[in-house]
Motif scaffolding. Sequence first.
Motif, PDB file in Angstrom:
ATOM      1  N   ILE A 180     -38.324  49.643 -32.770  1.00  0.00           N
ATOM      2  CA  ILE A 180     -39.316  48.726 -32.224  1.00  0.00           C
ATOM      3  C   ILE A 180     -40.688  49.332 -32.498  1.00  0.00           C
ATOM      4  CG2 ILE A 180     -40.202  47.612 -30.127  1.00  0.00           C
ATOM      5  CD1 ILE A 180     -37.426  46.602 -30.916  1.00  0.00           C
ATOM      6  N   ALA A 181     -41.596  48.522 -33.036  1.00  0.00           N
ATOM      7  CA  ALA A 181     -42.958  48.980 -33.350  1.00  0.00           C
ATOM      8  C   ALA A 181     -43.811  48.821 -32.098  1.00  0.00           C
ATOM      9  CB  ALA A 181     -43.526  48.163 -34.498  1.00  0.00           C
ATOM     10  N   GLU A 182     -43.983  49.921 -31.372  1.00  0.00           N
ATOM     11  CA  GLU A 182     -44.692  49.834 -30.097  1.00  0.00           C
ATOM     12  C   GLU A 182     -46.117  50.359 -30.156  1.00  0.00           C
ATOM     13  OE1 GLU A 182     -42.503  50.515 -26.509  1.00  0.00           O
ATOM     14  OE2 GLU A 182     -40.641  50.685 -27.651  1.00  0.00           O
ATOM     15  N   ASP A 183     -46.376  51.337 -31.018  1.00  0.00           N
ATOM     16  CA  ASP A 183     -47.733  51.893 -31.021  1.00  0.00           C
ATOM     17  C   ASP A 183     -48.581  51.218 -32.103  1.00  0.00           C
ATOM     18  OD1 ASP A 183     -47.588  53.371 -33.538  1.00  0.00           O
ATOM     19  OD2 ASP A 183     -46.319  54.807 -32.486  1.00  0.00           O
ATOM     20  N   PRO A 184     -49.899  51.350 -32.001  1.00  0.00           N
ATOM     21  CA  PRO A 184     -50.794  50.682 -32.958  1.00  0.00           C
ATOM     22  C   PRO A 184     -50.518  51.043 -34.421  1.00  0.00           C
ATOM     23  CG  PRO A 184     -52.047  51.433 -31.065  1.00  0.00           C
ATOM     24  CD  PRO A 184     -50.664  52.005 -30.913  1.00  0.00           C
ATOM     25  N   ALA A 185     -50.161  52.292 -34.699  1.00  0.00           N
ATOM     26  CA  ALA A 185     -49.887  52.692 -36.084  1.00  0.00           C
ATOM     27  C   ALA A 185     -48.670  51.950 -36.633  1.00  0.00           C
ATOM     28  CB  ALA A 185     -49.683  54.201 -36.169  1.00  0.00           C
ATOM     29  N   ASP A 186     -47.631  51.810 -35.808  1.00  0.00           N
ATOM     30  CA  ASP A 186     -46.446  51.066 -36.238  1.00  0.00           C
ATOM     31  C   ASP A 186     -46.786  49.598 -36.484  1.00  0.00           C
ATOM     32  OD1 ASP A 186     -44.755  53.242 -36.167  1.00  0.00           O
ATOM     33  OD2 ASP A 186     -43.657  52.610 -34.377  1.00  0.00           O
TER      34      ASP A 186
END
Length: 155
Positions: free
Chosen positions: A9-15
Motif C-alpha cells: 500500500i502506498a501510504e507515504d508521499p514518496a510512494d
Amino acid sequence: MSTPVTVRIAEDPADREACFAIRKEVFVAEQGVPQDIEYDAYDAVAVHVLAVREDGEPLGTGRLLFGEVAAAKTGGEASVGSLGRLAVAGAARGLGIGVALVRAIEEAARAHGLTAVDLHAQTQALGFYERLGYEAYGPEFLDAGIPHRSMRRVL
C-alpha cells in the motif's frame, strides 16, 4: 516473477509520487491520455498500491476506490469496489507484476469488507483480466478516447 518484487500500500508521499510517475509514463506518455484527466479528485481518497523492485525501483501501480466514491463506477453498490489506474512500467511488463497488483488491490478490497471488484478495462486488456477471473458486462465505451469494457470479479 523472476525479479524480486514487493507490492505494498502506498501510504507515504514518496510512494504516492512513484505511483503518479508510473501512471504518467504509461497513460500520459505512452497512451496519450491528457494529464488533466489522468489525475483526479479520487486520488486523494483511493487506496494506492505500488510494486517495487528490491532496489526500490517503482515498477507498477493501481488504485482501489470503495464506499461512496466508488458508487458512480459500480452502479451504486456499496459492497463493490472499483479497481483503476493499473499501470506497469514498460521495462517491467511480462514479469507478473500486473497480476500481483490486481491481487493486492483485491486483498485491500476484502480488508474494506467488499464482496466484488469492478473495473473499466481497455479492450486490449480484456484477456488479462479474464484470466484473473473478471467477467465483462455491458457495451464497449470510450474513456479518454480508448475503447473500454466494464468487468467484475466476485471475491
